[in-house]
Scaffold this active site. Sequence first.
Site, mmCIF file in Angstrom:
data_model
loop_
_atom_site.group_PDB
_atom_site.id
_atom_site.type_symbol
_atom_site.label_atom_id
_atom_site.label_comp_id
_atom_site.label_asym_id
_atom_site.label_seq_id
_atom_site.Cartn_x
_atom_site.Cartn_y
_atom_site.Cartn_z
ATOM 1 N N ASP A 239 0.828 -1.211 -0.132
ATOM 2 C CA ASP A 239 0.184 0.101 -0.109
ATOM 3 C C ASP A 239 0.869 1.282 0.009
ATOM 4 O OD1 ASP A 239 -2.117 -1.676 0.164
ATOM 5 O OD2 ASP A 239 -2.767 -1.284 2.298
ATOM 6 N N ASP B 163 -13.379 -3.539 -1.426
ATOM 7 C CA ASP B 163 -13.207 -3.336 -0.078
ATOM 8 C C ASP B 163 -14.443 -3.585 0.703
ATOM 9 O OD1 ASP B 163 -10.486 -2.522 -0.619
ATOM 10 O OD2 ASP B 163 -11.240 -0.737 -1.274
HETATM 11 O O1 1PR Z 1 -10.487 2.956 -5.127
HETATM 12 O O2 1PR Z 1 -9.678 2.425 -7.138
HETATM 13 O O3 1PR Z 1 -8.650 4.387 -5.898
HETATM 14 O O4 1PR Z 1 -8.304 2.012 -5.528
HETATM 15 C C1 1PR Z 1 -7.813 2.343 -4.239
HETATM 16 C C2 1PR Z 1 -7.306 1.086 -3.787
HETATM 17 O O5 1PR Z 1 -6.446 1.475 -2.268
HETATM 18 C C3 1PR Z 1 -8.102 0.007 -3.120
HETATM 19 O O6 1PR Z 1 -7.603 -1.249 -3.797
HETATM 20 C C4 1PR Z 1 -8.215 -0.010 -1.840
HETATM 21 O O7 1PR Z 1 -8.274 -1.672 -1.326
HETATM 22 C C5 1PR Z 1 -6.830 0.399 -1.404
HETATM 23 N N1 1PR Z 1 -6.843 1.222 -0.418
HETATM 24 C C6 1PR Z 1 -7.373 2.651 -0.159
HETATM 25 N N2 1PR Z 1 -7.290 2.789 1.201
HETATM 26 C C7 1PR Z 1 -6.557 1.852 1.965
HETATM 27 C C8 1PR Z 1 -6.105 1.809 3.056
HETATM 28 O O8 1PR Z 1 -5.550 0.708 3.668
HETATM 29 N N3 1PR Z 1 -6.648 2.895 3.977
HETATM 30 N N4 1PR Z 1 -5.658 -0.288 1.420
HETATM 31 C C9 1PR Z 1 -6.298 0.865 1.097
HETATM 32 C C10 1PR Z 1 -6.258 -1.411 1.122
HETATM 33 C C11 1PR Z 1 -6.118 -3.426 1.783
HETATM 34 C C12 1PR Z 1 -5.075 -4.532 1.268
HETATM 35 C C13 1PR Z 1 -4.076 -4.860 2.366
HETATM 36 C C14 1PR Z 1 -4.613 -6.408 2.608
HETATM 37 C C15 1PR Z 1 -3.606 -7.352 3.441
HETATM 38 N N5 1PR Z 1 -5.334 -2.402 1.611
HETATM 39 O O9 1PR Z 1 -4.476 -4.264 0.078
HETATM 40 O O10 1PR Z 1 -2.911 -4.835 1.700
HETATM 41 O O11 1PR Z 1 -5.910 -5.985 3.373
HETATM 42 O O12 1PR Z 1 -3.402 -6.474 4.572
HETATM 43 P P1 1PR Z 1 -2.950 -7.215 5.678
HETATM 44 O O13 1PR Z 1 -2.131 -8.634 5.296
HETATM 45 O O14 1PR Z 1 -1.967 -6.711 6.418
HETATM 46 O O15 1PR Z 1 -4.234 -7.876 6.539
HETATM 47 P P2 1PR Z 1 -9.341 3.050 -5.999
#
Ligand code: 1PR
Length: 524
Positions: A224, A379
């Site tokens: 991320d 999500d």
């Molecule tokens: O909506 O097209 O602009 O895409 C934004 C992207 O960024 C989406 O894929 C969304 O999942 C991701 N995202 C947005 N905000 C966050 C955040 O964390 N605040 N991250 C975010 C999402 C989720 C996973 C993470 C897994 C594994 N992160 O990608 O890596 O949950 O984590 P873990 O193994 O630590 O549990 P758009």
Amino acid sequence: MITLLDYGAGNVRSVINALERLGAKVKTVQRPEDISSAEKLVFPGVGAFGNMMHVLNRKGYVSPLISYITAGRPFLGICLGLQALFDGSEEDPGVPGLGIIPGIVKRFGTGLPVPHIGWNGFKAQQPSILFRGMHGDEKFYFVHSYHAVTTDKSWVLSTTDYGGKFVSAVQRGPVAAVQFHPEKSGTHGLGILKNFLEFNAEPVMPPTAIRSGPLAKRIIACLDVRTDEGGRLVVTKGDRYDVRENGLIRNLGKPEDLAKRYYEEGADEITFLNITGFRNLPLKDMPMLDVLKRTSENVFVPLTIGGGIRDYTDLDGIHYSALEMAEAYFRSGADKISIGSEAVNIVETCIETGRPTGRSAIEGISRIYGSQAVVISIDPRRVYVSSPEDVPHHVIETVFRGPRGERYCWYQCTTGGGRQKRDLDAVTVARMSEKLGAGEILLNCIDRDGTNEGFDLELINAVTDNVGVPVIASSGAGAAQDFFDVFTETRASAALAAGVFHRGELSIKEVKKHLSGKVEVRSI
Ligand code: 1PR
């Protein structure tokens, strides 16, 4: 000197990077004469068959290409570059291929997820210089929905199993083509390319003739990425999407450094999520494009990039299309793009109007680059209900009771990094995205993200039971056993983790060691 036939679709940067890593000098075809004068020609194809043939015809490349190949001059086709050699494809009936090998390219119809995405083996059918240094048990990265079928067995160099045997490589003399992506297949893939560069050596048969499958379950490291308070692009990680600690954004390192580390540890794929991409125009986010460019110089496995991919009009009224954004990412080294918030908007519009627009980001990008290049990142968050009739959504019975003892729940989609709740469930978004042309689902889970509590198997089963494309399970991995559970208790094709790897609590090697002998994985 290697001449590379770039017809403008997909990630040729990775092929160039891989060839240059091996010491080759590469020039790209600018005019039809460059094909005729090539010493060695590499033709990487990505995307849809019809679009490829259309562009080759428009640029006047078809006739010199046929002359070059039929003259038996050194040629390596990759992926669609193999399919182009045949008479035509079911993908675009009526569009003639190059007609070098008799046969047709057909869609997989095996009951297994399509596209066939991931690391699979091969069974050599004849000796080849391409096999020099191979044992026969190597796995290569495939990503395709169609496969070649020929009656002329003399061309078949190897077959691979995916619910039935298909042609995974062809060769006659110095003309060869592979269905997999050597440039994305780690050190063994680089080995294939090196062998093509040294084509004059003796053909060999790999010593170990083993079965050619099954497809390995993939372990994906996710980065991320966002800008921190100091303006640097950093890898961060949230707990249930909250990436701040004591008010500051967690900084876990430089994106390209971590990507390289995970590649060397054996990650089967790397995913970058530009987590604040939904706020700004990612095309202006040049640092992210630079990260991709630098990463693809050292990392020879598939790269996915997500965040902010959508149609966008800036304050000056200038319109940027999702397709342009995807193109910029592909040109910078990405193999797949991931669409998050915009996918929910698209599905919502589709439901409201009762039909697809034909112009959405999912449709537009998959039409040009193929469905395998379009991942939908969902999500969702769990919402408990007392009865399946309470909501017009896909409801499941859960073993984890709700706060008021509820036995049922649904998975509500969110957008904007989990900030906005939408009146749509994860199963519907996954199913409709597949219909619109998406090739893979990245299934996050806000409730489990960063918790180390294991994947939400109920969510994953709800989605895998309802789609025919591969599903990547994401969020919550805390131990190697969690990967075993997700691969044995659901039909997930891949498992993605972030925090547990970043914090050094578990390495990809340890995950694969734990799975080895029980779940098919790729060893490096
Ligand atoms: O909506 O097209 O602009 O895409 C934004 C992207 O960024 C989406 O894929 C969304 O999942 C991701 N995202 C947005 N905000 C966050 C955040 O964390 N605040 N991250 C975010 C999402 C989720 C996973 C993470 C897994 C594994 N992160 O990608 O890596 O949950 O984590 P873990 O193994 O630590 O549990 P758009």
